[in-house]
Design an enzyme around this catalytic site. Structure first.
Site, PDB file in Angstrom:
ATOM      1  CE  LYS A  50      -0.388  -0.232   4.456  1.00  0.00           C
ATOM      2  NZ  LYS A  50      -1.008  -0.367   5.875  1.00  0.00           N
ATOM      3  CE1 TYR A  86      11.647  31.952   3.853  1.00  0.00           C
ATOM      4  CE2 TYR A  86      11.456  29.922   3.402  1.00  0.00           C
ATOM      5  CZ  TYR A  86      11.452  31.061   2.964  1.00  0.00           C
ATOM      6  OH  TYR A  86      11.711  31.000   1.869  1.00  0.00           O
TER       7      TYR A  86
HETATM    8  C1  LIG Z   1      -0.312  -1.347   6.777  1.00  0.00           C
HETATM    9  C2  LIG Z   1      -1.268  -2.718   7.731  1.00  0.00           C
HETATM   10  C3  LIG Z   1      -0.352  -3.763   7.816  1.00  0.00           C
HETATM   11  C4  LIG Z   1       1.465  -3.778   7.353  1.00  0.00           C
HETATM   12  O1  LIG Z   1       1.358  -3.716   8.816  1.00  0.00           O
HETATM   13  P1  LIG Z   1       3.422  -3.446   8.937  1.00  0.00           P
HETATM   14  O2  LIG Z   1       3.536  -3.138  10.438  1.00  0.00           O
HETATM   15  O3  LIG Z   1       3.865  -2.532   7.847  1.00  0.00           O
HETATM   16  O4  LIG Z   1       4.453  -4.583   8.735  1.00  0.00           O
HETATM   17  C5  LIG Z   1      -0.802  -5.132   7.643  1.00  0.00           C
HETATM   18  N1  LIG Z   1      -2.357  -4.854   8.012  1.00  0.00           N
HETATM   19  C6  LIG Z   1      -2.758  -4.084   7.876  1.00  0.00           C
HETATM   20  C7  LIG Z   1      -4.995  -4.342   8.845  1.00  0.00           C
HETATM   21  C8  LIG Z   1      -2.389  -3.016   7.775  1.00  0.00           C
HETATM   22  O5  LIG Z   1      -3.417  -2.087   7.380  1.00  0.00           O
END
Ligand SMILES: *Cc1c(COP(=O)(O)O)cnc(C)c1O
Length: 374
Positions: free
Chosen positions: A37, A267
């Site tokens: 993702k 800045y």
């Molecule tokens: C993002 C996510 C993961 C992966 O989590 P990590 O800590 O990056 O391994 C697994 N399950 C769900 C439902 C997620 O949203």
């Protein structure tokens, strides 16, 4: 020298090695479904997915339908689980692109059944139950769930899943409580004749700290695929998942100059030169993803040595003190995240300094930062 202002180098071999390491840890009976993702935590979902598919991944997980469609358009043929969508305007694409939805409520379950019936299709799906995360997932009883599933004649419950709220916290029982509730629900469903072939609960942390009871038939690592495991709290078992960061983030020096004692930098004049200094202006700023909170506190690696950021991080530029590396010239590259020799800066260290989490540092690397694969 690279002809870019700022770029990331992603090691395909390291992504592959991290995937293999996770498979080794959980063993051949546990399916590893890498999470790609958010553009693979900014490593580039298409390239990362290609590597994982080549290495034998049968499943990938994304957050939303668009991400799944992009992978299909790029030719990815693994199963793809869409973990956080089923918005009304995405449902057609979900089914047309052969993506597998996670369903979070019994109302959505009935709706998916209706859509599948309309298309005269039998649609596999995963059901998420909320065992204590308090985010997505149904809180219906096993009896209600079983009834809804048995009534959905066009659907096939392929997976039952949940997600942990505090997997890395060994100071309280929240994760154990969630596991127990998940198991109880799965048992009650089985007693009612509902036996999904895949049960999955674990992201990176329960894999890395060997919470084996939460592995079941499938695990969902994201962070570890990219080489990271967050530290646990309390008395956690030893972490021995041998993964390494796959991404190096670099930026080019746009200008070098000498400033006299007392000169103010950037800045707000946040930094005042305590003596004559040489500074380099980097062609990357917070619009590229360098956290603004690193102003006057972060560092980069320049020719194998740490060079401190001075003054405020600006939108497109960041200043560093290069007095200790006077040889630096325009066009040289520095490392924002990664290692040179035995000096390294990883997303965890950046996160600590910036008061955020390593996930956010990685996901914050902006799309305008060029990505190259090595
Ligand atoms: C993002 C996510 C993961 C992966 O989590 P990590 O800590 O990056 O391994 C697994 N399950 C769900 C439902 C997620 O949203």
């Amino acid at each position: 020298m690279m002809p870019y202002r700022s770029w990331v180098e992603v090691s395909r071999a390291q992504i592959g090695a991290n995937f293999e390491a996770i498979r080794q840890t959980v063993g051949a009976n546990v399916e590893v479904m890498p999470v790609v993702k958010a553009d693979a935590y900014r490593h580039g979902a298409v390239e990362v997915s290609r590597v994982l598919e080549e290495r034998g991944a049968r499943w990938l997980a994304v957050s939303n339908t668009d991400e799944g469609v992009a992978l299909r358009d790029a030719g990815i043929r693994t199963r793809i689980l869409v973990m956080a969508d089923f918005l009304p305007f995405t449902r057609e694409a979900l089914l047309s692109y052969n993506l597998t939805p996670v369903i979070h409520s019994l109302a959505d379950l009935a709706e998916l059944d209706r859509l599948a019936g309309q298309r005269n299709q039998r649609v596999p799906f995963h059901l998420k139950i909320d065992t204590g995360m308090g985010r997505l997932g149904t809180r219906a009883s096993a009896g209600e769930i079983a009834q809804a599933i048995l009534a959905a004649s066009h659907l096939e419950l392929e997976g039952l899943m949940t997600h942990f709220a505090s997997a890395g916290n060994y100071q309280n029982s929240q994760t154990d409580d969630q596991v127990a509730l998940f198991e109880k629900t799965a048992d009650n469903l089985a007693a009612a004749g509902v036996r999904p072939p895949l049960l999955h609960l674990s992201s990176t942390i329960p894999i890395a700290y060997h919470r084996e009871r939460a592995w079941r038939g499938m695990v969902r690592p994201g962070h570890a695929i990219y080489g990271y495991v967050s530290p646990a709290r309390g008395h956690a078992p030893a972490q021995n998942l041998a993964v390494k960061p796959a991404l190096t983030w670099r930026a080019t020096v746009l200008s070098v100059k000498d400033l006299p004692t007392g000169a103010l930098i950037g800045y707000g004049g946040m930094f005042r030169a305590p003596q004559p200094i040489r500074i380099a202006i980097l062609a990357a700023g917070y619009a590229d993803g360098i956290p603004h909170r690193l102003s006057n506190r972060g560092s980069v690696i320049l020719n194998g040595k740490l060079a401190p950021m001075i003054g405020a991080v600006s939108m497109d530029l960041t200043s560093v003190n290069v007095t200790a590396s006077p040889e630096v010239k325009v066009g040289d590259a520095v490392t924002l995240l990664g290692s040179e020799g035995n000096v390294s800066i990883d997303a965890q260290e950046i996160a600590k300094l910036a008061g955020t989490i390593s996930y956010s540092v990685l996901c914050g690397i902006h799309a305008r930062v060029k990505r190259i694969y090595i």
